[in-house]
Motif scaffolding. Sequence first.
Motif, PDB file in Angstrom:
ATOM      1  N   SER A  59       8.984   4.416  -6.183  1.00 36.32           N
ATOM      2  CA  SER A  59      10.048   3.563  -6.694  1.00 36.32           C
ATOM      3  C   SER A  59      10.187   3.752  -8.200  1.00 36.32           C
ATOM      4  N   ALA A  60       9.091   3.600  -8.931  1.00 41.06           N
ATOM      5  CA  ALA A  60       9.139   3.580 -10.387  1.00 41.06           C
ATOM      6  C   ALA A  60       9.610   4.909 -10.998  1.00 41.06           C
ATOM      7  N   GLU A  61       9.141   6.040 -10.479  1.00 40.24           N
ATOM      8  CA  GLU A  61       9.570   7.328 -11.026  1.00 40.24           C
ATOM      9  C   GLU A  61      11.059   7.545 -10.792  1.00 40.24           C
ATOM     10  N   PHE A  62      11.530   7.160  -9.622  1.00 39.39           N
ATOM     11  CA  PHE A  62      12.955   7.289  -9.317  1.00 39.39           C
ATOM     12  C   PHE A  62      13.777   6.399 -10.245  1.00 39.39           C
ATOM     13  N   VAL A  63      13.359   5.166 -10.414  1.00 41.76           N
ATOM     14  CA  VAL A  63      14.081   4.236 -11.276  1.00 41.76           C
ATOM     15  C   VAL A  63      14.075   4.724 -12.722  1.00 41.76           C
ATOM     16  N   ASP A  64      12.971   5.283 -13.155  1.00 42.52           N
ATOM     17  CA  ASP A  64      12.899   5.837 -14.508  1.00 42.52           C
ATOM     18  C   ASP A  64      13.974   6.896 -14.715  1.00 42.52           C
ATOM     19  N   GLU A  65      14.157   7.783 -13.743  1.00 40.71           N
ATOM     20  CA  GLU A  65      15.184   8.813 -13.853  1.00 40.71           C
ATOM     21  C   GLU A  65      16.589   8.202 -13.816  1.00 40.71           C
ATOM     22  N   MET A  66      16.784   7.177 -13.005  1.00 36.32           N
ATOM     23  CA  MET A  66      18.095   6.525 -12.963  1.00 36.32           C
ATOM     24  C   MET A  66      18.412   5.863 -14.300  1.00 36.32           C
ATOM     25  N   GLN A  67      17.434   5.196 -14.883  1.00 34.67           N
ATOM     26  CA  GLN A  67      17.653   4.520 -16.159  1.00 34.67           C
ATOM     27  C   GLN A  67      17.995   5.514 -17.264  1.00 34.67           C
ATOM     28  N   LYS A  68      17.352   6.663 -17.246  1.00 35.28           N
ATOM     29  CA  LYS A  68      17.635   7.694 -18.248  1.00 35.28           C
ATOM     30  C   LYS A  68      19.082   8.158 -18.181  1.00 35.28           C
ATOM     31  N   ASN A  69      19.686   8.036 -17.005  1.00 33.87           N
ATOM     32  CA  ASN A  69      21.034   8.545 -16.796  1.00 33.87           C
ATOM     33  C   ASN A  69      22.075   7.438 -16.607  1.00 33.87           C
ATOM     34  N   GLY A  70      21.707   6.211 -16.945  1.00 28.22           N
ATOM     35  CA  GLY A  70      22.655   5.113 -16.909  1.00 28.22           C
ATOM     36  C   GLY A  70      23.131   4.741 -15.519  1.00 28.22           C
ATOM     37  N   ILE A  71      22.282   4.957 -14.516  1.00 29.51           N
ATOM     38  CA  ILE A  71      22.640   4.649 -13.135  1.00 29.51           C
ATOM     39  C   ILE A  71      21.959   3.346 -12.730  1.00 29.51           C
ATOM     40  N   GLY A  72      22.719   2.397 -12.247  1.00 36.49           N
ATOM     41  CA  GLY A  72      22.181   1.101 -11.874  1.00 36.49           C
ATOM     42  C   GLY A  72      21.393   1.137 -10.584  1.00 36.49           C
ATOM     43  N   VAL A  73      20.489   0.198 -10.433  1.00 35.27           N
ATOM     44  CA  VAL A  73      19.609   0.130  -9.262  1.00 35.27           C
ATOM     45  C   VAL A  73      19.469  -1.311  -8.803  1.00 35.27           C
ATOM     46  N   ASP A  74      19.542  -1.521  -7.493  1.00 35.56           N
ATOM     47  CA  ASP A  74      19.148  -2.774  -6.866  1.00 35.56           C
ATOM     48  C   ASP A  74      18.043  -2.463  -5.869  1.00 35.56           C
ATOM     49  N   TYR A  75      17.291  -3.499  -5.498  1.00 30.48           N
ATOM     50  CA  TYR A  75      16.138  -3.316  -4.616  1.00 30.48           C
ATOM     51  C   TYR A  75      16.280  -4.180  -3.373  1.00 30.48           C
ATOM     52  N   ALA A  76      15.984  -3.599  -2.234  1.00 28.32           N
ATOM     53  CA  ALA A  76      16.024  -4.328  -0.972  1.00 28.32           C
ATOM     54  C   ALA A  76      14.801  -3.967  -0.139  1.00 28.32           C
ATOM     55  N   SER A  77      14.494  -4.805   0.832  1.00 22.11           N
ATOM     56  CA  SER A  77      13.411  -4.543   1.776  1.00 22.11           C
ATOM     57  C   SER A  77      13.803  -5.158   3.111  1.00 22.11           C
ATOM     58  N   PRO A  78      13.181  -4.752   4.195  1.00 21.05           N
ATOM     59  CA  PRO A  78      13.580  -5.251   5.509  1.00 21.05           C
ATOM     60  C   PRO A  78      13.609  -6.771   5.620  1.00 21.05           C
ATOM     61  N   SER A  79      12.647  -7.434   4.982  1.00 15.76           N
ATOM     62  CA  SER A  79      12.584  -8.895   5.048  1.00 15.76           C
ATOM     63  C   SER A  79      13.005  -9.569   3.755  1.00 15.76           C
ATOM     64  N   GLY A  80      13.228  -8.777   2.702  1.00 16.18           N
ATOM     65  CA  GLY A  80      13.503  -9.347   1.400  1.00 16.18           C
ATOM     66  C   GLY A  80      12.239  -9.918   0.774  1.00 16.18           C
ATOM     67  N   GLY A  81      12.332 -10.268  -0.510  1.00 18.17           N
ATOM     68  CA  GLY A  81      11.200 -10.907  -1.173  1.00 18.17           C
ATOM     69  C   GLY A  81      10.098  -9.949  -1.575  1.00 18.17           C
ATOM     70  N   PHE A  82       8.863 -10.348  -1.311  1.00 20.22           N
ATOM     71  CA  PHE A  82       7.667  -9.671  -1.824  1.00 20.22           C
ATOM     72  C   PHE A  82       7.459  -8.285  -1.219  1.00 20.22           C
ATOM     73  N   VAL A  83       7.087  -7.343  -2.085  1.00 13.41           N
ATOM     74  CA  VAL A  83       6.756  -5.973  -1.680  1.00 13.41           C
ATOM     75  C   VAL A  83       5.306  -5.689  -2.072  1.00 13.41           C
ATOM     76  N   PRO A  84       4.409  -5.468  -1.108  1.00 13.00           N
ATOM     77  CA  PRO A  84       3.016  -5.146  -1.424  1.00 13.00           C
ATOM     78  C   PRO A  84       2.893  -3.704  -1.915  1.00 13.00           C
ATOM     79  N   LEU A  85       1.857  -3.452  -2.685  1.00  7.58           N
ATOM     80  CA  LEU A  85       1.613  -2.111  -3.209  1.00  7.58           C
ATOM     81  C   LEU A  85       0.436  -1.465  -2.496  1.00  7.58           C
ATOM     82  N   ASP A  86       0.579  -0.174  -2.215  1.00  8.25           N
ATOM     83  CA  ASP A  86      -0.562   0.590  -1.734  1.00  8.25           C
ATOM     84  C   ASP A  86      -1.539   0.719  -2.900  1.00  8.25           C
ATOM     85  N   PRO A  87      -2.754   0.200  -2.785  1.00  8.96           N
ATOM     86  CA  PRO A  87      -3.674   0.223  -3.932  1.00  8.96           C
ATOM     87  C   PRO A  87      -3.980   1.615  -4.448  1.00  8.96           C
ATOM     88  N   ARG A  88      -3.921   2.614  -3.578  1.00  9.82           N
ATOM     89  CA  ARG A  88      -4.221   3.981  -4.016  1.00  9.82           C
ATOM     90  C   ARG A  88      -3.170   4.503  -4.982  1.00  9.82           C
TER      91      ARG A  88
END
Length: 225
Positions: free
Chosen positions: A28-57
Amino acid sequence: MTKVLVVETNVKSYGNRDEATGLWLGESAEFVDEMQKNGIGVDYASPSGGFVPLDPRSMSYLDDATMKLYRDDNFVNNALVNTLKPSQVTPSEYASIYYTGGHGVMWDFPDNKELQTIAEAIYQNNGYVMSVCHGIAGLLNLHDAEGNYLIKNKKITGFTATEEILARKRKVVPFLNQKMVEARGGKYEKKRAYASFAVQDGQFITGQNPFSVRAVANKFIEALS
């Protein structure tokens, strides 16, 4: 302004196993970084909405740019705490949908009808459907107006069986990406394990593994220009 809908998982573990997974943060973060560099907006969604857990690795693989995003309260709030529910998304607002990975997506992406409807609408509106790594799970059951799989006869890539073996997850995952793609008539492509590789076929842009995020983003940016 051009916008991309970034889709993330809500799944916290490998099925019923007591082993944590979730979003691979860099996907997510690397993709968003590239979008921000190029002035492209981003929204975030998930199947249930709300909290997104992180893979600790995934926390071991952040570079300076993505760590800066992780420290950004706006990113954390929108991408990890308060993601949109599919019912809150208007497909016509987006030039693309981008499915992130992390093993969790293999459980909540493939059969989510609401996300499928959004992706199909974006595609039908000449938008791009993108994924990286396990995010390919979101593409598997998309259909065109005639009921055919959208990935049929399309060149796409995703996390390989070899990479699952190297990650020690071959016997844990519910399916293998290559087999699922080929069963739907897609043309699965791959290169060396854990090397950056992305492929574009028309409105599809896909990346093989976590090291392919920026390659996917850059192909999308080139396509827009």
